[in-house]
Scaffold this motif. Structure first.
Motif, PDB file in Angstrom:
ATOM      1  N   ALA A 107       0.835  -1.210   0.000  1.00 13.99           N
ATOM      2  CA  ALA A 107       0.000   0.000   0.000  1.00 13.99           C
ATOM      3  C   ALA A 107       0.866   1.255   0.000  1.00 13.99           C
ATOM      4  CB  ALA A 107      -0.932  -0.013   1.218  1.00 13.99           C
ATOM      5  N   GLU A 139       9.498   3.814   7.162  1.00  8.45           N
ATOM      6  CA  GLU A 139       9.526   2.355   7.205  1.00  8.45           C
ATOM      7  C   GLU A 139      10.178   1.921   8.517  1.00  8.45           C
ATOM      8  OE1 GLU A 139       8.330  -0.405   5.747  1.00  8.45           O
ATOM      9  OE2 GLU A 139       9.492  -1.374   7.330  1.00  8.45           O
ATOM     10  N   HIS A 153       8.423  -7.203   8.251  1.00  6.26           N
ATOM     11  CA  HIS A 153       8.588  -5.855   8.788  1.00  6.26           C
ATOM     12  C   HIS A 153       9.842  -5.203   8.219  1.00  6.26           C
ATOM     13  CE1 HIS A 153       7.878  -2.576  11.407  1.00  6.26           C
ATOM     14  NE2 HIS A 153       7.414  -3.227  12.452  1.00  6.26           N
ATOM     15  N   THR A 209       5.057  -7.228   3.351  1.00  9.90           N
ATOM     16  CA  THR A 209       4.724  -8.647   3.217  1.00  9.90           C
ATOM     17  C   THR A 209       4.811  -9.123   1.767  1.00  9.90           C
ATOM     18  OG1 THR A 209       3.330  -8.283   5.150  1.00  9.90           O
ATOM     19  CG2 THR A 209       3.031 -10.360   4.027  1.00  9.90           C
ATOM     20  N   PHE A 224      -1.159 -14.014  -6.064  1.00 10.59           N
ATOM     21  CA  PHE A 224      -2.470 -14.312  -6.656  1.00 10.59           C
ATOM     22  C   PHE A 224      -3.269 -13.006  -6.752  1.00 10.59           C
ATOM     23  CE2 PHE A 224      -3.628 -18.980  -6.145  1.00 10.59           C
ATOM     24  CZ  PHE A 224      -2.336 -19.411  -5.914  1.00 10.59           C
TER      25      PHE A 224
HETATM   26  C1  LIG Z   1       2.677 -16.103   2.741  1.00 11.10           C
HETATM   27  C2  LIG Z   1       1.775 -15.027   2.206  1.00 11.10           C
HETATM   28  C3  LIG Z   1       1.215 -15.164   0.956  1.00 11.10           C
HETATM   29  C4  LIG Z   1       0.383 -14.161   0.450  1.00 11.10           C
HETATM   30  N1  LIG Z   1      -0.140 -14.325  -0.796  1.00 11.10           N
HETATM   31  C5  LIG Z   1      -0.966 -13.390  -1.292  1.00 11.10           C
HETATM   32  C6  LIG Z   1      -1.532 -13.540  -2.583  1.00 11.10           C
HETATM   33  O1  LIG Z   1      -1.258 -14.511  -3.279  1.00 11.10           O
HETATM   34  N2  LIG Z   1      -2.357 -12.576  -3.034  1.00 11.10           N
HETATM   35  C7  LIG Z   1      -2.674 -11.486  -2.293  1.00 11.10           C
HETATM   36  O2  LIG Z   1      -3.457 -10.655  -2.761  1.00 11.10           O
HETATM   37  N3  LIG Z   1      -2.141 -11.313  -1.064  1.00 11.10           N
HETATM   38  C8  LIG Z   1      -1.300 -12.232  -0.548  1.00 11.10           C
HETATM   39  N4  LIG Z   1      -0.754 -12.060   0.688  1.00 11.10           N
HETATM   40  C9  LIG Z   1      -1.109 -10.843   1.438  1.00 11.10           C
HETATM   41  C10 LIG Z   1      -0.265  -9.655   0.974  1.00 11.10           C
HETATM   42  O3  LIG Z   1       1.089  -9.885   1.235  1.00 11.10           O
HETATM   43  C11 LIG Z   1      -0.772  -8.424   1.704  1.00 11.10           C
HETATM   44  O4  LIG Z   1      -2.134  -8.234   1.366  1.00 11.10           O
HETATM   45  C12 LIG Z   1      -0.031  -7.140   1.356  1.00 11.10           C
HETATM   46  O5  LIG Z   1       1.352  -7.266   1.498  1.00 11.10           O
HETATM   47  C13 LIG Z   1      -0.542  -6.050   2.284  1.00 11.10           C
HETATM   48  O6  LIG Z   1       0.080  -4.839   1.948  1.00 11.10           O
HETATM   49  P1  LIG Z   1       0.219  -3.681   3.039  1.00 11.10           P
HETATM   50  O7  LIG Z   1       1.066  -2.646   2.432  1.00 11.10           O
HETATM   51  O8  LIG Z   1      -1.100  -3.326   3.558  1.00 11.10           O
HETATM   52  O9  LIG Z   1       1.002  -4.381   4.267  1.00 11.10           O
HETATM   53  P2  LIG Z   1       2.492  -4.922   4.291  1.00 11.10           P
HETATM   54  O10 LIG Z   1       2.887  -5.414   2.949  1.00 11.10           O
HETATM   55  O11 LIG Z   1       2.582  -5.863   5.427  1.00 11.10           O
HETATM   56  O12 LIG Z   1       3.365  -3.625   4.583  1.00 11.10           O
HETATM   57  C14 LIG Z   1       3.308  -2.922   5.793  1.00 11.10           C
HETATM   58  C15 LIG Z   1       4.600  -2.130   5.927  1.00 11.10           C
HETATM   59  O13 LIG Z   1       4.507  -1.272   7.055  1.00 11.10           O
HETATM   60  C16 LIG Z   1       5.713  -1.339   7.813  1.00 11.10           C
HETATM   61  N5  LIG Z   1       5.369  -1.000   9.187  1.00 11.10           N
HETATM   62  C17 LIG Z   1       4.622  -1.718  10.058  1.00 11.10           C
HETATM   63  N6  LIG Z   1       4.481  -1.066  11.206  1.00 11.10           N
HETATM   64  C18 LIG Z   1       5.140   0.113  11.076  1.00 11.10           C
HETATM   65  C19 LIG Z   1       5.327   1.237  11.928  1.00 11.10           C
HETATM   66  N7  LIG Z   1       4.810   1.286  13.156  1.00 11.10           N
HETATM   67  N8  LIG Z   1       6.051   2.294  11.462  1.00 11.10           N
HETATM   68  C20 LIG Z   1       6.588   2.275  10.201  1.00 11.10           C
HETATM   69  N9  LIG Z   1       6.436   1.210   9.363  1.00 11.10           N
HETATM   70  C21 LIG Z   1       5.706   0.161   9.792  1.00 11.10           C
HETATM   71  C22 LIG Z   1       6.169  -2.772   7.616  1.00 11.10           C
HETATM   72  O14 LIG Z   1       7.551  -2.944   7.888  1.00 11.10           O
HETATM   73  C23 LIG Z   1       5.826  -3.009   6.155  1.00 11.10           C
HETATM   74  O15 LIG Z   1       6.857  -2.595   5.299  1.00 11.10           O
HETATM   75  C24 LIG Z   1       0.090 -13.022   1.222  1.00 11.10           C
HETATM   76  C25 LIG Z   1       0.656 -12.889   2.494  1.00 11.10           C
HETATM   77  C26 LIG Z   1       1.498 -13.881   2.984  1.00 11.10           C
HETATM   78  C27 LIG Z   1       2.084 -13.731   4.343  1.00 11.10           C
END
Ligand SMILES: Cc1cc2nc3c(=O)[nH]c(=O)nc-3n(C[C@H](O)[C@H](O)[C@H](O)COP(=O)(O)OP(=O)(O)OC[C@H]3O[C@@H](n4cnc5c(N)ncnc54)[C@H](O)[C@@H]3O)c2cc1C
Length: 513
Positions: free
Chosen positions: A26, A45, A77, A82, A89
């Protein structure tokens, strides 16, 4: 531009126009939208560029209810978040996913699929997927081996997926570092979001790291993009002015936590072997494939949730002779490879794509939305992490509707398999009793953390509004699946990226006001 927050003097003041907290799918998708603008973007980050065990442990939490995996294993993290281990997918939500369904309590988005279509198209480019098209017929023209099981189309449909295990931390690192107006601070963990006295405006965010440094970030707009559990923690823990936490006047932050329920539920025995190209998935190789879905009409009739079933061949039942026979049609194969090459210029790997095994016995795995449920909830635990922030507590709570829907999906697939003379379905023991609401021990989610700051135009029903702005706080927004009112049938990340791009557009417009 990159700054390691551990190297700054203690108590540094960091200032910008926009502050994005979290550099995962995101946060980075948002930052990319601001490159070459005249705005200074602070991207915070919590981790560095690689896995760091001490930072990862900041995710540690506790859980109750349905068994939930250790939080440290389901997220990463560090820069890229993630996506460092996601499976890639991708599929857009269906029209029905956005609608209010009278059999699904708390369902309905204030958006329609058509509102998100232009953003899904843009998200495809960010995730580096193929064309934004999920119509089986479109793909059959390009990939002639993609045959679905010939089942009653009034009940069973094909849900198309596209795949790209886009590791954001790798593919976007240089772009972010080279962007003059994007100031990426690593080892900058947001620990407190501070507001004005009447909690209508964020004034600053406090960041900390294990080097013992504390810094202050001031910006005009703040976007929380840390994932659904972490966003909840930060909102609830930032309680110096709002005692119940930010955005939590109506006790909604953390509630309606949802996953995609994933589980092996049935075994399919085919009467004749079937070529599984359409359903075949090989990590890192497959670019497009299909799963068995239930038509929207049948979902309405049966009053069930949206979900799909993967079709996984049991290796011992592969019929190699049939596969060899098929590969004798060399010309056909060659044109097939060419099609794939034109699409992604990866002839070597795509060649494999045409080799979906032919077999008689399959495992069927469910991938289904969890129904929105206020008792499925993230709250603050009693312990604190290494930087002094209360840890998260998860109460993962599944409902009878969740269980009944899985059972019904396989009842329908089994019925149609039998009716078409293709095969027979054996339902797993724990799903045979229609009145049993319990879930087997090995029930798990797809590591998709959804809900917790759900979107609703009414502040009494949702934490964020239709633009992902926290109700009542002018300059605080949430990017990510925390905003989803329902989990949708498909995996969340394509929709997360689409919503993040949409949020960027909104803030750009708002800056002109
Ligand atoms: C094994 C696995 C397989 C997956 N497969 C799929 C799939 O096939 N298809 C799919 O759609 N989704 C899949 N997902 C889910 C997908 O990874 C997540 O939906 C996506 O990464 C979420 O994005 P995000 O940016 O919201 O969170 P994240 O990618 O988790 O990013 C959050 C970020 O915030 C940072 N952060 C956290 N707390 C703080 C803080 N307090 N201060 C500063 N930085 C912070 C973290 O370090 C990280 O960089 C999978 C997840 C896993 C674990």
């Amino acid at each position: 531009m990159h700054i390691d927050a551990r190297q700054l003097n203690n108590n540094t003041l960091i200032e910008g126009d926009l502050c994005i907290i979290g550099a995962g799918a995101a946060g980075i998708s948002m930052a990319l939208e601001w490159i070459h603008t005249s705005h200074k973007v602070i991207l915070l980050e919590g981790g560095g560029f690689d896995y760091d065990e001490k930072v990862q442990q900041l995710y540690k939490g506790t859980s109750s209810g349905q068994k939930f995996p250790d939080f440290t294993s389901s997220r990463l993290h560090y820069f890229g978040g993630t996506t460092g281990h996601w499976a890639g997918f991708c599929s857009p939500f269906d029209e029905l996913d956005f609608e209010e369904r009278d059999w699904v309590p708390y369902s309905g988005w204030p958006l329609k699929k058509k509102d998100l279509d232009p953003f899904y198209d843009r998200a495809h480019k960010t995730i580096q997927l193929g064309p934004y098209n999920y119509d089986l017929k479109f793909w059959q023209k390009k990939l002639p081996y993609m045959y679905p099981f010939p089942l009653n189309e009034k009940v069973i449909r094909t849900k198309i997926w596209q795949y790209n295990q886009a590791r954001y931390g790798n593919i976007y690192k240089e772009t972010i570092l080279n962007a003059k107006n994007i100031h990426l601070y690593t080892y900058a963990n947001a620990v407190d979001i501070q507001t004005n006295d009447n909690v209508s405006q964020i004034e600053q965010v406090i960041v900390k790291n294990y080097s013992g440094k504390t810094h202050t970030v001031k910006a005009k707009h703040f976007i929380l993009a840390c994932g659904a559990i972490q966003n909840t923690r930060l909102l609830l823990a930032s309680n110096s002015k709002a005692k119940a936490g930010l955005g939590n006047d109506n006790d909604l932050v953390g509630r309606y936590f949802m996953e995609h329920i994933e589980l092996n539920v049935a075994e399919l025995n085919m009467i004749k072997p079937f070529a599984t190209n359409l359903y075949n998935f090989e990590m890192g190789v497959t670019k497009v494939s299909g799963e068995l879905g239930i038509t929207h009409e049948a979902q309405k009739q049966e009053k069930i949730l949206n979900g799909t079933s993967s079709v996984n061949l049991l290796p011992e039942t592969v019929d190699n002779q049939l596969r060899l026979d098929r590969w004798k049609h060399y010309e056909e194969t060659e044109s097939y490879i060419k099609d794939m090459t034109d699409l992604w210029e990866e002839a070597d790997t795509q060649a494999k794509f045409g080799m979906g095994a032919i077999g008689k016995k399959f495992h069927l795995n469910i991938r289904m939305e969890q129904s929105p449920n206020p008792n499925s909830r993230v709250s603050l635990g009693t312990e604190k992490d290494g930087l002094g922030v209360p840890k998260a507590h998860m109460n993962w709570d599944l409902t009878f509707l969740d269980k009944r829907s899985i059972r019904t999906i396989y009842y329908l697939i089994g019925r149609e398999m039998g009716a078409s003379g293709l095969g027979r379905l054996k339902l797993r023991e724990e799903f045979r009793d229609a009145n049993d609401p319990t879930f087997p021990e090995d029930t798990h989610g797809g590591n998709h953390h959804i809900g917790t700051t759900r979107m609703d135009a009414d502040p009494k029903k949702g934490v964020v509004d239709i633009n992902c702005q926290v109700h009542g706080i002018n300059n605080l927004y949430v990017a990510g699946s925390a905003c989803f009112p329902t989990a949708g049938g498909p995996n969340p990340t394509l929709t997360i990226v689409a919503l993040s791009i949409r949020l960027s557009d909104f803030i750009k417009e708002k800056m002109k006001w």
